[in-house]
Scaffold this motif. Sequence first.
Motif, short mmCIF file in Angstrom:
data_model
loop_
_atom_site.label_atom_id
_atom_site.label_comp_id
_atom_site.label_asym_id
_atom_site.label_seq_id
_atom_site.Cartn_x
_atom_site.Cartn_y
_atom_site.Cartn_z
N GLY A 14 0.86 -1.19 0.00
CA GLY A 14 0.00 0.00 0.00
C GLY A 14 0.89 1.24 0.00
N TYR A 15 0.35 2.33 0.52
CA TYR A 15 1.08 3.61 0.51
C TYR A 15 2.40 3.49 1.27
N VAL A 16 2.41 2.74 2.35
CA VAL A 16 3.65 2.61 3.13
C VAL A 16 4.55 1.52 2.56
N ASP A 35 2.30 -9.10 -1.67
CA ASP A 35 0.94 -8.64 -1.36
C ASP A 35 -0.05 -9.75 -1.73
N LYS A 40 -2.73 -6.12 -7.80
CA LYS A 40 -1.67 -5.14 -7.51
C LYS A 40 -0.32 -5.67 -7.98
N HIS A 75 4.23 -15.76 -0.08
CA HIS A 75 5.06 -15.45 1.09
C HIS A 75 6.29 -16.36 1.18
N THR A 91 -3.80 -1.42 9.41
CA THR A 91 -4.33 -1.64 10.77
C THR A 91 -5.59 -0.78 10.88
N ASP A 110 2.20 -16.02 8.59
CA ASP A 110 2.92 -16.16 7.31
C ASP A 110 4.43 -16.20 7.56
N THR A 126 1.26 1.11 11.82
CA THR A 126 0.97 1.79 13.08
C THR A 126 0.19 0.83 13.97
N GLU A 158 1.17 11.07 2.72
CA GLU A 158 0.71 10.77 1.37
C GLU A 158 0.77 12.05 0.55
N SER A 262 -6.00 8.24 5.81
CA SER A 262 -5.99 6.90 6.40
C SER A 262 -5.37 6.89 7.78
N CYS A 263 -4.81 8.02 8.23
CA CYS A 263 -4.06 7.97 9.50
C CYS A 263 -4.69 8.77 10.65
N LYS A 266 -8.15 7.47 12.13
CA LYS A 266 -8.13 6.16 12.80
C LYS A 266 -7.15 6.17 13.97
N ARG A 330 -9.77 7.85 1.68
CA ARG A 330 -10.19 7.40 3.01
C ARG A 330 -10.48 8.60 3.92
P1 NAD Z 1 -2.93 -0.01 2.59
O1 NAD Z 1 -4.27 -0.46 3.01
O2 NAD Z 1 -2.78 1.00 1.50
O3 NAD Z 1 -2.07 -1.30 2.16
C1 NAD Z 1 -2.00 -2.49 2.89
C2 NAD Z 1 -1.65 -3.62 1.93
O4 NAD Z 1 -1.37 -4.82 2.68
C3 NAD Z 1 -2.77 -4.00 0.96
O5 NAD Z 1 -2.29 -3.92 -0.38
C4 NAD Z 1 -3.14 -5.44 1.35
O6 NAD Z 1 -3.52 -6.23 0.24
C5 NAD Z 1 -1.83 -5.93 1.94
N1 NAD Z 1 -1.94 -7.10 2.85
C6 NAD Z 1 -2.81 -7.31 3.88
N2 NAD Z 1 -2.54 -8.48 4.48
C7 NAD Z 1 -1.49 -9.04 3.85
C8 NAD Z 1 -0.74 -10.23 4.01
N3 NAD Z 1 -1.00 -11.13 4.97
N4 NAD Z 1 0.28 -10.46 3.16
C9 NAD Z 1 0.59 -9.60 2.16
N5 NAD Z 1 -0.08 -8.44 1.97
C10 NAD Z 1 -1.10 -8.16 2.80
O7 NAD Z 1 -2.22 0.49 3.92
P2 NAD Z 1 -1.24 1.76 4.13
O8 NAD Z 1 -1.96 3.04 3.97
O9 NAD Z 1 0.02 1.51 3.36
O10 NAD Z 1 -0.93 1.61 5.69
C11 NAD Z 1 -0.19 0.51 6.20
C12 NAD Z 1 0.13 0.80 7.65
O11 NAD Z 1 1.00 1.94 7.76
C13 NAD Z 1 -1.07 1.13 8.54
O12 NAD Z 1 -0.85 0.62 9.82
C14 NAD Z 1 -1.07 2.65 8.58
O13 NAD Z 1 -1.68 3.15 9.75
C15 NAD Z 1 0.41 2.94 8.59
N6 NAD Z 1 0.76 4.26 8.05
C16 NAD Z 1 0.14 4.71 6.92
C17 NAD Z 1 0.51 5.95 6.41
C18 NAD Z 1 -0.19 6.50 5.17
O14 NAD Z 1 -0.01 7.70 4.90
N7 NAD Z 1 -0.96 5.72 4.45
C19 NAD Z 1 1.51 6.72 7.01
C20 NAD Z 1 2.15 6.19 8.15
C21 NAD Z 1 1.76 4.96 8.64
#
Ligand code: NAD
Length: 443
Positions: A14-16, A35, A40, A75, A91, A110, A126, A158, A262-263, A266, A330
């Motif tokens: 995802g974004y992170v 993933d 994706k 995995h 999360t 995994d 997080t 982001e 997204s942050c 939540k 989000r």
């Molecule tokens: P996201 O929802 O964009 O991406 C999560 C990805 O994980 C998805 O592509 C999903 O398919 C994949 N996934 C889930 N379970 C899996 C598994 N068992 N194996 C492989 N892939 C799996 O999430 P995000 O926005 O990147 O956020 C991720 C974490 O980072 C969160 O805890 C968030 O709070 C934190 N965070 C996000 C940001 C932000 O700006 N988005 C910034 C700082 C921290």
Amino acid sequence: MMTNSKRIAVVGTGYVGLVTGVALSEIGHNVKCVDLDSSKVESMKKGISPIYEPKLEDLMIKNFAEKRLDFTTNHQEAFKDVDVIYIAVGTPEKEDGTADMKYINSVCLDIANNITNEVVVVTKSTVPVGTNEHIERLIASNTKIPFSVVSNPEFLREGSAVHDTFNGDRIIIGSDNEEAADIIAEINKPFGLEVYKTNLRSAEMIKYASNAFLATKISFINEIANLSSSLGANIEEVAKGMGFDKRIGSTFLNAGIGYGGSCFPKDTKALVQIAGGSNHKFNLLRAVIEVNSKQQLLLVEKAKEYYGSLKGKKIAMLGLAFKPNTDDMREAASIVTAEQLILAGATVVAYDPIAISNAKKVLPDAVEYVNSVEEALKGADTAFIMTEWEEVKKTPLSLYEELLKDKTVFDGRNCYKLEEATNLHLDYHSVGRPDILRREVLV
Ligand code: NAD
């Protein structure tokens, strides 16, 4: 190849996760991103980033071509012979506001089931204070292979995630295992950023405390803005005057229609729940959340007050993403705003440079989408500015005057200088600044 290059797996793209994987490969490590979402993975293998983030796709293509970066849904393949595994899965918020650990728990299994040698497990997601200890226990109870756990919370924003990864303010490394912390510090060395080592729980708390503080700053300035407009002060002057004080700082004092994404939503709610779990009522943060929920609907309130009724009004909504330079919808203010407008009998015609396909999944079905600011304004009665995209800010206010039937703008992001509105035959409402009204409306 750099001499200290490590073999790294990143779980979640995802974004992170994707930004982390791409950035680690860019500084010379060998990275495999895994993933569950095969669409994706297919798209990344074809050189298409599944998320919009400036500079990300080019770096992803470059490092994939140079064979430092690869993608898989498997995995077992991802974790074979790696030194380090980064967890970057979501999360999300549960209904009661607590953080949902289901993705974290499943990644732990995994990991336990697929590692082939000793690894350092790094949590980027997080997670509530104490989670890394839980991760340690869960993995340990399912494998005999030794491993250690490090908390390395992510602070990227982001819209500027790649820039932030290479230019961030700090890297927090929390661990109760000094050797593991040193390995992660060494991996990050080429970024050249300040590293601060803490224990596991402090690292987890630093992330929540930072987001809660930033959200507090936003709700605070929005409350001052709402008060300023009713008392005849101008929030821009107020914020600038406050910002000269180094203890306050001049950043993050922009009034508007609240935070989303997204942050902050939540993580603030999760921290209230975490506090509750320790019998601590976090009243300050509860108020921050409440102020933000009201603030997201400020333009609807202002328009209702101005028009009396919104029934039959056609509203051009400019910008849908929760902030500029992202396609992330989000918790965007546009969602609740569109819902309330439609409920009030208005119609909504919406434009966003990047986020329309994501918006279609979360906005009410009745919303109509167009391909430009101009198209949205043409034939609409009034405009709501939801996101301060550069493209929106560059649109002269005179175009609103020319195209809008009611010649009225509700600007939720203070995109324009008041002087620009003063010279036009237009009613201009913004946040925390005096309304600029046409003479005939005033009398
Ligand atoms: P996201 O929802 O964009 O991406 C999560 C990805 O994980 C998805 O592509 C999903 O398919 C994949 N996934 C889930 N379970 C899996 C598994 N068992 N194996 C492989 N892939 C799996 O999430 P995000 O926005 O990147 O956020 C991720 C974490 O980072 C969160 O805890 C968030 O709070 C934190 N965070 C996000 C940001 C932000 O700006 N988005 C910034 C700082 C921290």
